[in-house]
Design an enzyme around this catalytic site. Structure first.
Site, mmCIF file in Angstrom:
data_model
loop_
_atom_site.group_PDB
_atom_site.id
_atom_site.type_symbol
_atom_site.label_atom_id
_atom_site.label_comp_id
_atom_site.label_asym_id
_atom_site.label_seq_id
_atom_site.Cartn_x
_atom_site.Cartn_y
_atom_site.Cartn_z
ATOM 1 N N HIS A 134 1.119 0.966 -4.527
ATOM 2 C CA HIS A 134 1.626 1.266 -3.187
ATOM 3 C C HIS A 134 1.148 2.644 -2.740
ATOM 4 O O HIS A 134 0.674 2.812 -1.599
ATOM 5 C CB HIS A 134 3.155 1.195 -3.210
ATOM 6 C CG HIS A 134 3.825 1.597 -1.941
ATOM 7 N ND1 HIS A 134 4.399 0.693 -1.075
ATOM 8 C CD2 HIS A 134 4.040 2.823 -1.385
ATOM 9 C CE1 HIS A 134 4.918 1.342 -0.051
ATOM 10 N NE2 HIS A 134 4.719 2.640 -0.217
ATOM 11 N N GLU A 135 1.252 3.631 -3.633
ATOM 12 C CA GLU A 135 0.840 4.987 -3.269
ATOM 13 C C GLU A 135 -0.680 5.087 -3.098
ATOM 14 O O GLU A 135 -1.161 5.819 -2.229
ATOM 15 C CB GLU A 135 1.326 5.991 -4.325
ATOM 16 C CG GLU A 135 2.843 6.080 -4.450
ATOM 17 C CD GLU A 135 3.535 6.324 -3.115
ATOM 18 O OE1 GLU A 135 2.952 7.023 -2.267
ATOM 19 O OE2 GLU A 135 4.645 5.809 -2.924
ATOM 20 N N HIS A 150 -1.658 4.197 0.353
ATOM 21 C CA HIS A 150 -1.528 5.326 1.283
ATOM 22 C C HIS A 150 -2.722 6.279 1.158
ATOM 23 O O HIS A 150 -3.191 6.832 2.156
ATOM 24 C CB HIS A 150 -0.238 6.088 1.008
ATOM 25 C CG HIS A 150 1.005 5.372 1.439
ATOM 26 N ND1 HIS A 150 1.136 4.781 2.674
ATOM 27 C CD2 HIS A 150 2.191 5.151 0.802
ATOM 28 C CE1 HIS A 150 2.342 4.226 2.782
ATOM 29 N NE2 HIS A 150 2.992 4.438 1.665
ATOM 30 N N GLU A 153 4.737 1.282 5.597
ATOM 31 C CA GLU A 153 5.364 0.929 4.320
ATOM 32 C C GLU A 153 5.212 -0.562 4.040
ATOM 33 O O GLU A 153 4.944 -0.966 2.903
ATOM 34 C CB GLU A 153 6.845 1.328 4.325
ATOM 35 C CG GLU A 153 7.083 2.819 4.376
ATOM 36 C CD GLU A 153 6.393 3.555 3.234
ATOM 37 O OE1 GLU A 153 6.485 3.095 2.084
ATOM 38 O OE2 GLU A 153 5.743 4.576 3.508
#
Length: 635
Positions: free
Chosen positions: A174-175, A178, A251
């Site tokens: 997930h990070e 980003h 998100e």
């Protein structure tokens, strides 16, 4: 949404952020102007025969706009510059983060480093430094930095202790989404933009304290202090709304990307379910500043101001059968030996080598450019097998600051014994005999590992090298420069290593020649430099060089004609300057440019390790990271 579309969306959001900021500043200036107008005249009775006081006082409005607007702007610019220079490390340390040593023996920290290394190799990025927020028991994480190659990843102590390896991998994926999609740069700009508004509240509180300690003239101080505090909180309110508008949809996208990257929906879903049960609160006093960066909502806010979608909604998008209250069993803590091999594989399964991972695949120039900023399950499999097959001596060296220097020198040692002896003498003179001997010892393992592992080894070593002092960084760069110049020429790999190392240790533009104005004509010349370089990199005959160059020019983002440059006209300084200008171009421009560069390389149907290393260097300079490339054949 593909990588270039995500980058373009981040740019548009940045422009919208400027508009929202301007609107907030206008509103604040008007409120303060009205308060000043009242304090300076509207609250007093006019003399007999004088006209009643007016709300319209142009001089006062102008003065208020200059002083208040200028103050907010300077405060924001200061914060933006400070964040840009300090990078993600400054954010992590401001929130109480501790840098994890790359050679840590703690089993939880080793697991975290291995998961991050695995994801970095799969994404084609240097492994980012890792931080732990030891005081935070909530399950949370964030990535921060000003570019894809300059980020850090931070997790809370609760994340380490409460999540299984699959769940931790889902959070890290997930990070990394980003990192790849330009969210980190946007988040830093958002922190900087809102900082100027928050300063008003601070000054208001100072004025209120001054009013309490003043016998005379306390009323104006009290009034202005109250106005600034109120206006400051209005700014905070608008800041929360802006952060919520920017963050929520991103998100959802990062959750979906984590599923795509890992091919394991239960990992990210399990992490979110644990947050639903245990919470994700960050208790640090400065958590509000970075609330939009966190994996889970770090603050208890109403839905209107929440920077994240409701946790139940995020889980249901991944696991439609989810029922509120459903919780996975507690994650067992890893055993010390489970990750000691550094393979990044949860079961420690040994792998003999990289052969047979992926057979030759047909790939077009357009298909190659489409891999930028993406992580597919095949890339994750490649990364796991690569880490498992890495000789222990090389893995250990990449994770120790001193040995990581020796590893860099070993990567540069020539196959010619005479030149290698001269290079080792240079290392011995500058770095000492111990490091020279260690470099020579690692050379055999580097040669055995093969050319395909050269960049992954550098990617793994960079975080350990960043732990060194600034003086050590300068000595390292000077020594690598001497090793490269030892044979009187600069190979493609040597150029790639030098540039990647310099950017990692000194910043994206540190030490590079200032770029001239990026006019269309200048950008066209810069494209020609890259096409000429790539056409000559992997083709031996002039006929093939010209054909590869012509193919690249036909896909160029700007109309030709393009002159083919000679090898003597394509030096490192000229390449650096071209890349610096091209890096400022728009995402659609960079997509076309990568397609053209790939066309030059794929002309002969092969991608040699040196060609991929050069393409990877071009991609990183353009902020378009390229994942590992299996053996390919061109369409």
């Amino acid at each position: 949404m593909d990588f270039f579309a995500a980058q373009d969306h981040a740019r548009r959001t940045s422009r919208q952020l400027v508009g929202w900021f301007a609107a907030a500043v206008v509103a604040i200036v008007l409120v303060i102007y009205l308060a000043l107008a009242f304090a300076l005249g509207l609250g007093e009775s006019p003399p007999p025969g004088a006209p009643p006081p007016s709300l319209w006082q142009p001089d006062l409005l102008l003065a208020t706009a200059v002083v208040v607007g200028g103050f907010i702007l300077l405060g924001s610019l200061y914060k933006i510059i400070a964040l840009a220079s300090g990078g993600g490390a400054a954010v992590a340390e401001a929130l109480g983060g501790r840098l994890v040593a790359r050679d840590s023996h703690d089993p939880l920290e080793r697991r975290l480093i291995n998961v991050v290394d695995e994801m970095a190799i799969a994404a084609g990025l240097p492994a980012p430094p890792v931080y732990i927020l030891d005081a935070e028991q909530g399950i949370n994480a964030f990535a921060a930095g000003s570019g894809t190659t300059e980020g850090v990843v931070a997790v809370t102590r609760g994340t380490l202790e409460a999540l299984s390896r699959d769940e931790l991998q889902g959070v890290i994926a997930h990070e990394f989404s980003h990192i790849l999609n330009g969210d980190m740069r946007l988040n830093l700009r958002l922190m900087g933009v809102l900082h100027g508004i928050l300063l008003l509240t601070i000054i208001g509180r100072i004025l209120l304290r001054g009013a309490r300690g003043s016998d005379k003239g306390a009323a104006p101080l009290l009034l202005m202090g109250l106005v600034l505090v109120v206006v400051g909180y209005i700014g905070v309110l608008f800041g929360k709304l802006i952060k919520a508008a920017v963050s929520r949809q991103r998100e959802y996208l990062a959750d979906a990307a984590a599923v795509q990257f890992t091919r394991n929906p239960s990992g990210i879903a399990g992490a979110l379910k644990r947050i639903a049960g245990y919470g994700s609160e960050i208790r640090h006093p400065r958590a509000e500043e970075a609330s939009h960066m966190f994996f889970g909502s770090g603050l208890a806010l109403s839905r209107m101001f929440a920077t994240h979608p409701p946790i139940e909604d995020r889980i249901r998008r991944i696991d439609p059968a989810f029922e509120p209250g459903e919780m996975p069993p507690p994650a067992p803590l890893p055993e010390t030996t489970e990750y000691d091999d550094g393979s990044g594989m949860a079961d420690g399964t040994p792998v003999a080598g990289l052969a047979g991972l992926a057979g030759p695949q047909r790939l077009s120039a357009e298909g190659f450019a489409a891999t930028a900023g993406t992580v597919l399950p095949a890339h994750m499999d490649y990364a796991r097998h690569l880490l498992a097959a890495l000789p222990p001596a090389l893995h250990d060296a990449a994770h120790r600051p001193g040995d990581a220097q020796a590893l860099v020198f070993a990567l540069l040692l020539s196959a010619d014994a005479g030149i290698a002896h001269k290079q080792l003498d240079e290392v011995r003179a500058v770095q000492g005999p111990a490091l020279a001997d260690r470099s020579a010892a690692l050379r055999a393992a580097v040669v055995t590992a093969g050319a395909a592992l050269r960049l992954p080894l550098l990617d793994l070593a960079l975080p350990a090298l960043k732990e060194l002092s600034g003086e050590a960084h300068r000595a390292l760069l000077a020594t690598t420069d001497a090793l490269v110049r030892a044979d009187g020429r600069v190979s493609l790999f040597e150029y790639a290593l030098q540039r990647l190392l310099r950017v990692a240790l000194q910043g994206r533009r540190s030490g590079l020649r200032p770029a001239a104005l990026a006019t269309p004509g200048r950008l066209k010349d810069d494209c020609g430099v890259l096409f000429s370089l790539l056409a000559r990199a992997g083709h031996r005959t002039e006929f093939d060089v010209e054909a590869a160059f012509t193919r690249a020019a036909g896909l160029a983002p700007l109309d030709g004609p393009y002159p083919l440059l000679g090898a003597a006209d394509i030096g490192p300084a000229r390449i650096d300057a071209a890349l610096e200008r091209l890096a400022a171009s728009s995402p659609p421009f960079r997509k076309r440019l990568l397609e053209a560069c790939a066309a030059a390389v794929l002309h002969d149907g092969q991608v040699a390790p040196e060609e991929y290393e050069l393409l990877r260097t071009v991609g990183e300079a353009l902020d378009c990271p390229l994942p590992p490339l299996p053996p390919v054949s061109a369409d």
